[in-house]
Write a protein that holds these residues in place. Structure first.
Motif, PDB file in Angstrom:
ATOM      1  N   ALA A  12       0.880  -1.292  -0.123  1.00 49.31           N
ATOM      2  CA  ALA A  12      -0.113   0.128  -0.102  1.00 49.31           C
ATOM      3  C   ALA A  12       0.750   1.250   0.261  1.00 49.31           C
ATOM      4  CB  ALA A  12      -0.928  -0.079   1.273  1.00 49.31           C
ATOM      5  N   GLY A  13       2.201   1.084  -0.156  1.00 52.99           N
ATOM      6  CA  GLY A  13       3.122   2.020   0.089  1.00 52.99           C
ATOM      7  C   GLY A  13       3.462   2.780   1.183  1.00 52.99           C
ATOM      8  N   GLN A  14       3.050   1.931   2.313  1.00 53.34           N
ATOM      9  CA  GLN A  14       3.427   2.547   3.624  1.00 53.34           C
ATOM     10  C   GLN A  14       4.919   2.363   3.852  1.00 53.34           C
ATOM     11  OE1 GLN A  14       0.006   0.637   5.899  1.00 53.34           O
ATOM     12  NE2 GLN A  14      -0.619   2.587   6.445  1.00 53.34           N
ATOM     13  N   THR A  15       5.468   3.066   4.747  1.00 53.02           N
ATOM     14  CA  THR A  15       6.815   2.677   5.227  1.00 53.02           C
ATOM     15  C   THR A  15       6.852   1.744   6.667  1.00 53.02           C
ATOM     16  OG1 THR A  15       7.600   4.772   4.407  1.00 53.02           O
ATOM     17  CG2 THR A  15       8.885   3.606   6.182  1.00 53.02           C
ATOM     18  N   VAL A  16       7.312   0.375   6.511  1.00 49.48           N
ATOM     19  CA  VAL A  16       7.317  -0.451   7.558  1.00 49.48           C
ATOM     20  C   VAL A  16       8.850  -0.285   8.317  1.00 49.48           C
ATOM     21  CG1 VAL A  16       6.965  -2.754   8.414  1.00 49.48           C
ATOM     22  CG2 VAL A  16       5.444  -1.642   6.515  1.00 49.48           C
ATOM     23  N   HIS A  17       8.920  -0.456   9.388  1.00 52.60           N
ATOM     24  CA  HIS A  17      10.195  -0.332  10.085  1.00 52.60           C
ATOM     25  C   HIS A  17      10.094  -1.904  10.971  1.00 52.60           C
ATOM     26  CE1 HIS A  17      11.691   3.580   9.193  1.00 52.60           C
ATOM     27  NE2 HIS A  17      10.549   4.036   9.466  1.00 52.60           N
ATOM     28  N   TRP A  18      11.210  -2.409  11.196  1.00 50.86           N
ATOM     29  CA  TRP A  18      11.489  -3.392  12.190  1.00 50.86           C
ATOM     30  C   TRP A  18      12.581  -2.950  13.233  1.00 50.86           C
ATOM     31  CZ3 TRP A  18      16.500  -6.855  11.980  1.00 50.86           C
ATOM     32  CH2 TRP A  18      16.149  -7.570  12.883  1.00 50.86           C
ATOM     33  N   ALA A  19      12.077  -3.121  14.515  1.00 49.73           N
ATOM     34  CA  ALA A  19      12.822  -2.737  15.752  1.00 49.73           C
ATOM     35  C   ALA A  19      13.182  -1.152  15.663  1.00 49.73           C
ATOM     36  CB  ALA A  19      14.256  -3.557  15.693  1.00 49.73           C
ATOM     37  N   ASN A  20      13.659  -0.555  14.797  1.00 49.31           N
ATOM     38  CA  ASN A  20      13.717   0.940  14.711  1.00 49.31           C
ATOM     39  C   ASN A  20      13.908   1.466  13.502  1.00 49.31           C
ATOM     40  OD1 ASN A  20      16.585   1.130  13.985  1.00 49.31           O
ATOM     41  ND2 ASN A  20      17.153  -0.296  15.671  1.00 49.31           N
TER      42      ASN A  20
END
Length: 70
Positions: A12-20
């Motif tokens: 969907a074009g969202q920015t997904v982060h992992w941990a930080n």
């Protein structure tokens, strides 16, 4: 976030982060979902080879700007 929610957010074009915020989940030209460390460029798969088990805890993944504690 579970695997399906992470993939849907990335698609969907969202920015997904992992941990930080240094780690970003993205999809490459081959359709693979990857986690890349922005400052060093190292990359791992979002999941193990099974495609269902995340390379990290579900609680560590979040959408940038979402109401969270990151």
């Amino acid at each position: 976030m579970n695997v399906e929610a992470i993939k849907a957010a990335v698609d969907a074009g969202q920015t997904v982060h992992w941990a930080n915020t240094g780690y970003i989940v993205h999809k490459d030209a081959l359709g693979q979902y990857l986690i890349t460390y922005r400052h060093g460029g190292s990359t791992i798969g979002l999941t193990y080879q099974s495609g269902t088990r995340l390379n990290g805890d579900e609680a560590e993944f979040y959408v940038a700007g979402a109401n969270n504690n990151q």
